[in-house]
Structures are given as structure tokens and as C-alpha cells.
Design an enzyme around this catalytic site. Structure first.
Site, short mmCIF file in Angstrom:
data_model
loop_
_atom_site.label_atom_id
_atom_site.label_comp_id
_atom_site.label_asym_id
_atom_site.label_seq_id
_atom_site.Cartn_x
_atom_site.Cartn_y
_atom_site.Cartn_z
N HIS A 12 0.84 -1.20 0.00
CA HIS A 12 0.00 0.00 0.00
C HIS A 12 0.87 1.24 0.00
CE1 HIS A 12 1.06 -0.75 4.16
NE2 HIS A 12 0.81 0.52 4.42
N ARG A 20 -5.44 15.92 4.72
CA ARG A 20 -5.85 14.57 5.15
C ARG A 20 -4.92 14.17 6.29
NH1 ARG A 20 -3.91 11.60 1.43
NH2 ARG A 20 -2.42 10.48 2.66
#
Length: 108
Positions: free
Chosen positions: A44, A54
Site C-alpha cells: 500500500h 488529510r
């Protein structure tokens, strides 16, 4: 609700969907080994968004490098489902994962 997490799945990078009021937990290699492959660790990455903020919080939990032997739990192994991972210390696992046979770092 700012996307940024991507998973390498099916030979390509796929963006994870944002789910309101949720937490994404990446279980990692240790749970894959303990479960004898029933739960998968996945490659990932996180992407930056230039326009929106974020928050990502990475926490790494690992056993003492030379004191704990990682291997499939007895409940996950049988004659029909033999161990998929050899017993290794966490240090041996990291060396195998990062350096494999070639001596070159491999983050897969």
C-alpha cells in the site's frame, strides 16, 4: 473524506474508498503469518492531496526482534493446510522481506 490510500491489487494501484467516521487498519505481515495466510498483508501507499488536508496516522507494532518466533498458529495448520511460513524471528522475517536472496531491498 480526502482519498489518499492506495492498495496494489490485481497488478495495479487501486484507491481505497472513503467511508465516513471510519478507521482503516492495515494488519501487516505478522497477522498474515499467524493466520497461515488466511488474512493477507498488502502492498500500500499514501498519496498527497495539494488542495485538501488529510490526516494519516501510522503506528507500527512489532515484537522484540530476536525473542519471538513468528509462525502460523497451531489452530491454522492441519494436514490439509500445512504451514505456509517457516518459523522465524521478527529480525529474520524483516531481513527476508527486505533483502530476499539478491541482497537488494524489495518492499513487496
Amino acid at each position: 473524506m480526502v482519498p489518499g490510500l492506495q492498495l496494489f491489487y490485481g497488478g495495479q494501484w487501486v484507491t481505497a474508498k472513503c467511508v465516513p467516521d471510519s478507521i482503516i487498519l492495515h494488519i501487516g505481515d505478522t497477522i498474515e503469518i499467524l493466520s497461515n495466510g488466511k488474512y493477507k498483508s498488502i502492498l500500500h501507499r499514501a498519496l498527497v492531496n495539494k488542495e485538501k488536508v488529510r490526516v494519516s496516522w501510522a503506528v507500527f507494532c512489532e515484537p522484540p526482534k530476536d525473542k519471538i518466533i513468528l509462525k502460523p498458529l497451531p489452530e491454522t495448520v492441519s494436514e490439509s493446510e500445512p504451514p505456509l511460513f517457516p518459523p522465524r524471528t521478527f529480525q529474520q522475517h524483516m531481513e527476508h522481506k527486505l533483502f530476499k536472496k539478491s541482497g537488494v531491498i524489495d518492499l513487496k
